[in-house]
Design an enzyme around this catalytic site. Structure first.
Site, PDB file in Angstrom:
ATOM      1  N   ASP A 159      -0.626  -4.388  -3.742  1.00  0.00           N
ATOM      2  CA  ASP A 159      -1.588  -3.296  -3.959  1.00  0.00           C
ATOM      3  C   ASP A 159      -0.943  -1.926  -3.771  1.00  0.00           C
ATOM      4  O   ASP A 159      -1.513  -1.040  -3.121  1.00  0.00           O
ATOM      5  CB  ASP A 159      -2.765  -3.424  -2.973  1.00  0.00           C
ATOM      6  N   ASP A 196       0.816  -1.219   0.000  1.00  0.00           N
ATOM      7  CA  ASP A 196       0.000   0.000   0.000  1.00  0.00           C
ATOM      8  C   ASP A 196       0.851   1.272   0.000  1.00  0.00           C
ATOM      9  O   ASP A 196       0.626   2.193   0.789  1.00  0.00           O
ATOM     10  CB  ASP A 196      -0.958   0.013   1.194  1.00  0.00           C
TER      11      ASP A 196
END
Length: 341
Positions: free
Chosen positions: A189, A162
């Site tokens: 991600d 992230d």
């Protein structure tokens, strides 16, 4: 190489220049080693200020509130590696009161200010999973960005899971973000959120991850609102990898539990995709209840070994007519930061 060692090397050889902290001149604040970037942000008393960060490593959390509109934060050098803003909170890191920071709260740099410009800096989160085996909330954000017209130019984003949270100020807001000539690296991600964001001539770099399974991670995890016609657009970029061939997916859709009507949108076009991305099945699900095939995932005119189309059903493509609707201008509308000198 461990993240802290790497980041220390980014700013190696820089000298602190003796000068008054946050010296004011023509609505400009200068921050030098030993000063606080956050203190400079706090000192801004209106729109149109510039904060110049001189070479060095600044270990602190920095928050730019919505009240600091039209702020420019830039490195004194055009070398983005020279000035590094870094901290090491994670989702599961405990605060003094015993609660945890959460994903957004883990960010080293947070901005909700409209008209923000950041250039020639490194924004990093050097929290490492290996150093904290007891923490399961391993998201550790380098930058959490909301606010319309947020512009990043020649900025390096370093983290693992992230890395860049490109989001909006509200669930029903279509805030625009523009990233130009940026380097963004991570593993899981590491570009995610619901912003309408254009990544122009950026490099996305997947890291080697010490796990036995594949995929080791995903580059994009958009969470675009259903009412928003545009989500993430990556154009004229490169996707490189420090891991073995095929170890990463290009994207998976994120449908947050607090916004189950989200309809993630991602277009990757005119981009070189390296062998680190699985060319046969470049997309995967985050949850099977929201299959990637039902999302707005498209590609156009990509090249490189990770862009080879062997199973067309796994790589939905735009037509030339559709591609004309997925450009910087259509995504950003009347805001045209790419036309600035």
């Amino acid at each position: 190489m461990r993240r802290r060692t790497l980041l220390a090397g980014l700013a190696a050889g820089t000298l602190a220049v003796a000068a008054p902290a946050h010296a004011r001149s023509r609505r400009v604040l200068h921050v030098r080693p030993g000063d606080s970037v956050q203190a400079a942000v706090d000192a801004v008393d209106g729109p149109g200020w510039t904060i110049v960060v001189h070479p060095g490593t600044y270990r602190e959390v920095v928050t730019v509130p919505a009240t600091k509109a039209e702020l420019t934060l830039r490195g004194a050098s055009r070398n983005a590696r020279a000035a590094v803003l870094v901290y090491d909170n994670a989702n599961g890191t405990k605060k003094p009161d015993g609660t945890t920071y959460g994903t957004a709260g883990s960010a080293t740099f947070t901005s909700a200010a409209a008209g923000l410009t950041v250039r020639d800096l490194t924004l990093a989160n050097d929290w490492l999973r290996a150093d904290h085996p007891d923490i399961t909330g391993t998201q550790a954000v380098a930058a959490y960005v909301t606010g319309d017209r947020s512009h990043f130019d020649n900025v390096r984003f370093h983290a693992h899971q992230d890395t860049l949270f490109a989001d909006t100020t509200a669930l029903d807001a279509f805030d625009r973000q523009y990233y130009r000539h940026c380097h963004i690296e991570g593993d899981v991600d590491f570009v995610f959120g619901r912003a309408r964001a254009v990544f122009d001539t950026c490099r996305f770099h997947t890291l080697q991850r010490d796990v036995a399974f594949t995929p080791k991670g995903m580059v994009f995890a958009p969470a675009t609102a259903r009412a928003n016609p545009y989500g993430f657009l990556a154009v004229r970029g490169r996707i490189t990898s420090g891991a073995e061939d095929g170890a990463y997916k290009l994207a998976r859709p994120w449908v947050p539990s607090y916004e189950t009507t989200a309809w993630p949108s991602l277009v990757v076009r005119d981009t070189w995709i390296g062998p680190g991305i699985d060319p046969v099945a470049p997309y995967t699900n985050m949850r099977d209840a929201y299959p990637w095939q039902t999302m707005r995932f498209r590609e156009y005119a990509n090249s490189g070994p990770g862009a080879v189309i062997t199973q067309p059903e796994n790589r939905p493509q735009l037509t030339a007519a559709e591609a004309a609707a997925h450009t910087r201008r259509t995504y950003l509308g009347d805001w045209r930061p790419y036309e600035r000198p």
